[in-house]
Design a protein around this motif. Structure first.
Motif, PDB file in Angstrom:
ATOM      1  N   SER A 249      41.493  38.965  29.668  1.00 31.55           N
ATOM      2  CA  SER A 249      39.752  39.384  29.928  1.00 31.55           C
ATOM      3  C   SER A 249      39.328  39.128  28.984  1.00 31.55           C
ATOM      4  O   SER A 249      38.528  38.562  28.715  1.00 31.55           O
ATOM      5  CB  SER A 249      39.564  40.745  30.367  1.00 31.55           C
ATOM      6  OG  SER A 249      39.933  41.456  31.685  1.00 31.55           O
TER       7      SER A 249
ATOM      8  N   ASP B 219      40.818  36.610  37.053  1.00 31.14           N
ATOM      9  CA  ASP B 219      41.198  37.932  35.878  1.00 31.14           C
ATOM     10  C   ASP B 219      41.780  39.158  36.388  1.00 31.14           C
ATOM     11  O   ASP B 219      41.097  39.312  36.713  1.00 31.14           O
ATOM     12  CB  ASP B 219      39.890  37.752  34.402  1.00 31.14           C
ATOM     13  CG  ASP B 219      40.272  38.835  33.833  1.00 31.14           C
ATOM     14  OD1 ASP B 219      41.514  39.104  33.874  1.00 31.14           O
ATOM     15  OD2 ASP B 219      39.770  39.433  33.309  1.00 31.14           O
ATOM     16  N   THR B 220      42.586  38.357  37.038  1.00 25.45           N
ATOM     17  CA  THR B 220      43.868  39.870  37.072  1.00 25.45           C
ATOM     18  C   THR B 220      43.727  40.667  36.531  1.00 25.45           C
ATOM     19  O   THR B 220      43.835  40.849  35.548  1.00 25.45           O
ATOM     20  CB  THR B 220      44.817  39.222  38.341  1.00 25.45           C
ATOM     21  OG1 THR B 220      46.379  39.014  36.862  1.00 25.45           O
ATOM     22  CG2 THR B 220      44.207  38.179  39.224  1.00 25.45           C
TER      23      THR B 220
ATOM     24  N   THR C 143      40.578  45.848  33.349  1.00 27.63           N
ATOM     25  CA  THR C 143      40.153  44.883  35.180  1.00 27.63           C
ATOM     26  C   THR C 143      40.388  46.223  35.413  1.00 27.63           C
ATOM     27  O   THR C 143      41.991  46.208  35.877  1.00 27.63           O
ATOM     28  CB  THR C 143      40.855  43.899  35.026  1.00 27.63           C
ATOM     29  OG1 THR C 143      40.483  43.327  33.385  1.00 27.63           O
ATOM     30  CG2 THR C 143      40.026  42.914  35.902  1.00 27.63           C
TER      31      THR C 143
HETATM   32 MG    MG Z   1      41.287  42.719  32.226  1.00 28.23          MG
END
Ligand code: MG
Ligand code: GDP
Length: 182
Positions: free
Chosen positions: A20, A61-62, A38
């Motif tokens: 992230s 973005d996982t 996240t």
């Molecule tokens: Mg993240």
């Protein structure tokens, strides 16, 4: 030229490696010491001008936690590019990155442009993952060589720091340059 490309890009890697933070640095030029974890995945879009094309990256973005693993295929399916991130100060995260490489090789798109990224290169004094082979390295140093591993697996390799911004734009631009042209 007037080539215009839309490409799905997915970031994979262990939780806490800085996925992230890399996206935040790239998209907004910012860095947070206490970046929130996240949940699921986050989406960003960014348009880049490279020499012969305009590339619109659709960035996923996982989360990276094991408990979200079953969701990952949703994000890498149909992806033109992947960034697999580890933390140079955590060997475990490099081992995890190799697992992602294997998973993409088995199930992903064979023409996917894939980058292996060693993030947090500002933490040199805590380094556990070497970039190059070293005569001083431990007996099983072979596992510690990120660049060799990347070359053997057809990935491109960079070390980055989302904190200092080193090499962050470079990864995304290099991916944009390597994407197949329409
Ligand atoms: Mg993240
Ligand atoms: P993610 O779980 O992979 O998305 O990782 P985050 O982006 O949430 O980052 C996890 C933690 O590492 C946060 O506290 C960030 O501030 C920190 N971090 C991320 N990138 C870097 C970096 O390049 N250098 C340093 N020193 N810390 C970083």
């Amino acid at each position: 030229g007037n080539n215009s490309i839309n490409a799905k890009l997915v970031l994979l890697g262990d939780m806490g490696t800085g996925k992230s933070s890399l996206v935040l640095r790239f998209v907004k030029g910012q860095f947070l010491e206490f970046q929130e974890s996240t949940i699921g995945a986050a989406f960003f879009s960014q348009t880049l001008a490279v020499s012969d094309a305009t590339v619109k990256l659709e960035i996923w973005d996982t989360a990276g936690q094991e408990r979200y693993h079953s969701l990952a295929p949703m994000y890498y399916r149909g992806a033109a590019a992947a960034i697999i991130v580890y933390d140079i100060s955590r060997m475990e995260s490099f081992e995890r990155a190799k697992k992602w490489v294997q998973e993409l090789q088995k199930q992903g798109n064979p023409s996917m442009v894939t980058a292996l990224v060693g993030n947090k290169c500002d933490l040199e004094d805590k380094r556990e993952v070497l970039t190059e082979a070293s005569f001083l390295a431990e007996p099983d140093f072979f596992n510690y060589e990120a660049r060799t591993y990347a070359e053997e697996n057809g990935l491109f390799f960079m070390e980055t720091s989302a904190k200092t911004a080193i090499n962050v734009n470079d990864i995304f631009y290099e991916i944009a340059r390597r994407l197949p042209r329409a």
